[in-house]
Design an enzyme around this catalytic site. Sequence first.
Site, mmCIF file in Angstrom:
data_model
loop_
_atom_site.group_PDB
_atom_site.id
_atom_site.type_symbol
_atom_site.label_atom_id
_atom_site.label_comp_id
_atom_site.label_asym_id
_atom_site.label_seq_id
_atom_site.Cartn_x
_atom_site.Cartn_y
_atom_site.Cartn_z
ATOM 1 N N ASP A 103 9.895 7.572 1.067
ATOM 2 C CA ASP A 103 9.187 8.057 -0.121
ATOM 3 C C ASP A 103 8.931 6.866 -1.051
ATOM 4 O O ASP A 103 9.858 6.133 -1.405
ATOM 5 C CB ASP A 103 10.049 9.104 -0.830
ATOM 6 C CG ASP A 103 9.486 9.434 -2.197
ATOM 7 O OD1 ASP A 103 8.344 9.911 -2.267
ATOM 8 O OD2 ASP A 103 10.164 9.152 -3.196
ATOM 9 N N ASP A 124 -2.357 11.861 -2.103
ATOM 10 C CA ASP A 124 -2.449 13.331 -1.980
ATOM 11 C C ASP A 124 -2.692 13.945 -3.360
ATOM 12 O O ASP A 124 -1.901 13.725 -4.279
ATOM 13 C CB ASP A 124 -1.151 13.895 -1.388
ATOM 14 C CG ASP A 124 -1.020 13.562 0.093
ATOM 15 O OD1 ASP A 124 -2.059 13.339 0.747
ATOM 16 O OD2 ASP A 124 0.117 13.509 0.592
ATOM 17 N N LYS A 181 -3.295 22.448 -6.197
ATOM 18 C CA LYS A 181 -2.804 23.634 -6.924
ATOM 19 C C LYS A 181 -1.992 23.194 -8.138
ATOM 20 O O LYS A 181 -1.145 22.295 -8.029
ATOM 21 C CB LYS A 181 -1.922 24.492 -6.009
ATOM 22 C CG LYS A 181 -2.709 25.196 -4.935
ATOM 23 C CD LYS A 181 -1.819 26.105 -4.119
ATOM 24 C CE LYS A 181 -2.645 26.702 -2.999
ATOM 25 N NZ LYS A 181 -1.888 27.048 -1.825
ATOM 26 N N GLU A 214 0.851 -1.187 0.000
ATOM 27 C CA GLU A 214 0.000 0.000 0.000
ATOM 28 C C GLU A 214 0.888 1.239 0.000
ATOM 29 O O GLU A 214 1.774 1.394 0.839
ATOM 30 C CB GLU A 214 -0.948 0.053 1.204
ATOM 31 C CG GLU A 214 -1.868 1.261 1.057
ATOM 32 C CD GLU A 214 -2.830 1.487 2.222
ATOM 33 O OE1 GLU A 214 -2.645 0.888 3.279
ATOM 34 O OE2 GLU A 214 -3.752 2.311 2.047
ATOM 35 N N GLU A 273 4.707 4.715 4.044
ATOM 36 C CA GLU A 273 4.105 5.967 4.518
ATOM 37 C C GLU A 273 5.192 6.992 4.783
ATOM 38 O O GLU A 273 6.157 6.691 5.487
ATOM 39 C CB GLU A 273 3.276 5.694 5.784
ATOM 40 C CG GLU A 273 2.699 6.925 6.450
ATOM 41 C CD GLU A 273 1.941 7.853 5.484
ATOM 42 O OE1 GLU A 273 1.023 7.400 4.810
ATOM 43 O OE2 GLU A 273 2.317 9.048 5.419
HETATM 44 C C1 LIG Z 1 -4.676 11.511 1.879
HETATM 45 S S1 LIG Z 1 -3.660 10.433 2.780
HETATM 46 C C2 LIG Z 1 -4.460 8.835 2.587
HETATM 47 C C3 LIG Z 1 -4.044 7.853 3.663
HETATM 48 C C4 LIG Z 1 -4.767 6.496 3.597
HETATM 49 N N1 LIG Z 1 -4.461 5.805 2.370
HETATM 50 C C5 LIG Z 1 -6.254 6.673 3.748
HETATM 51 O O1 LIG Z 1 -6.986 6.462 2.760
HETATM 52 O O2 LIG Z 1 -6.692 6.982 4.861
HETATM 53 C C6 LIG Z 1 -2.262 10.254 1.717
HETATM 54 C C7 LIG Z 1 -1.088 9.616 2.444
HETATM 55 O O3 LIG Z 1 -0.018 9.360 1.533
HETATM 56 C C8 LIG Z 1 1.202 9.702 2.171
HETATM 57 N N2 LIG Z 1 2.168 9.991 1.107
HETATM 58 C C9 LIG Z 1 2.112 11.024 0.249
HETATM 59 N N3 LIG Z 1 3.159 10.975 -0.595
HETATM 60 C C10 LIG Z 1 3.868 9.875 -0.270
HETATM 61 C C11 LIG Z 1 5.061 9.289 -0.772
HETATM 62 N N4 LIG Z 1 5.715 9.831 -1.790
HETATM 63 N N5 LIG Z 1 5.517 8.151 -0.200
HETATM 64 C C12 LIG Z 1 4.843 7.593 0.841
HETATM 65 N N6 LIG Z 1 3.719 8.116 1.365
HETATM 66 C C13 LIG Z 1 3.236 9.232 0.821
HETATM 67 C C14 LIG Z 1 0.848 10.887 3.024
HETATM 68 O O4 LIG Z 1 1.780 11.092 4.059
HETATM 69 C C15 LIG Z 1 -0.539 10.503 3.537
HETATM 70 O O5 LIG Z 1 -0.469 9.756 4.728
#
Ligand SMILES: C[S@@+](CC[C@H](N)C(=O)[O-])C[C@H]1O[C@@H](n2cnc3c(N)ncnc32)[C@H](O)[C@@H]1O
Length: 207
Positions: free
Chosen positions: A89, A112, A116, A37, A62
């Site tokens: 990342d 995410d 913008k 995930e 995460e």
């Molecule tokens: C909007 S949240 C969704 C979290 C979870 N999947 C949910 O549905 O509740 C997006 C998550 O992706 C993580 N995230 C964003 N870019 C990432 C990256 N490049 N690598 C790992 N995690 C990332 C963020 O820190 C955040 O916890």
Amino acid sequence: MARILNDYPSVALKPEDLDGKIDFVQIFGRRGPVHIEIGSGKAAFLLNQAMTQPEVNFLGIEWARKYYRYAVDRIGRWSLKNVRVIRTDAAHFLTNFVPANSVECFHIYFPDPWPKKRHHKRRFFVPANLEQLLRRLTPAGTIRIATDHAEYFEQIQQVLTTFSGRLEKIEFFPTAGADVGEWVGSNFERKYLKEQRPIYTIAVRKV
Ligand SMILES: C[S@@+](CC[C@H](N)C(=O)[O-])C[C@H]1O[C@@H](n2cnc3c(N)ncnc32)[C@H](O)[C@@H]1O
């Protein structure tokens, strides 16, 4: 009062301990299909799905430290043996540490959206990352995506279309933790459903 979060070394996979491509058999201590995930947040999906599919090895990636720590604590308290979480990342991790043909399914739930325009380049779902995902999928491996963001969903579909010779669309089934009216049952889906936002889903299989 904020809950005290425990670290569980059996759950937390530390980037500094990795040396080149990872060996999932060693990490999970057994053979088995691997699901990853991307952006696992507070691990609601991982928790429910791992309980329902004990034969599958789940890895959550995460970036945000607070969510990562929450996820490790949660998985550890439930004593789940088939889940690992790494704070890193996702694009970097995929490229450098995940072997080709090793992952049965990628789950990408509510990535995410970076709404913008000048931030669109930060979005995860871009052609270069899809190329990495496809390389790492096993034959007939799948990618499952959910988002509340119509414009990002549009982009996701466009990116998938440019790879149409290498994947086919399949049905998106709700996950194990999804309640009635939900697709994933994750924290962000529940927040967005409360705000009455529409949810878009798509799933594809590598051909
Ligand atoms: C909007 S949240 C969704 C979290 C979870 N999947 C949910 O549905 O509740 C997006 C998550 O992706 C993580 N995230 C964003 N870019 C990432 C990256 N490049 N690598 C790992 N995690 C990332 C963020 O820190 C955040 O916890």
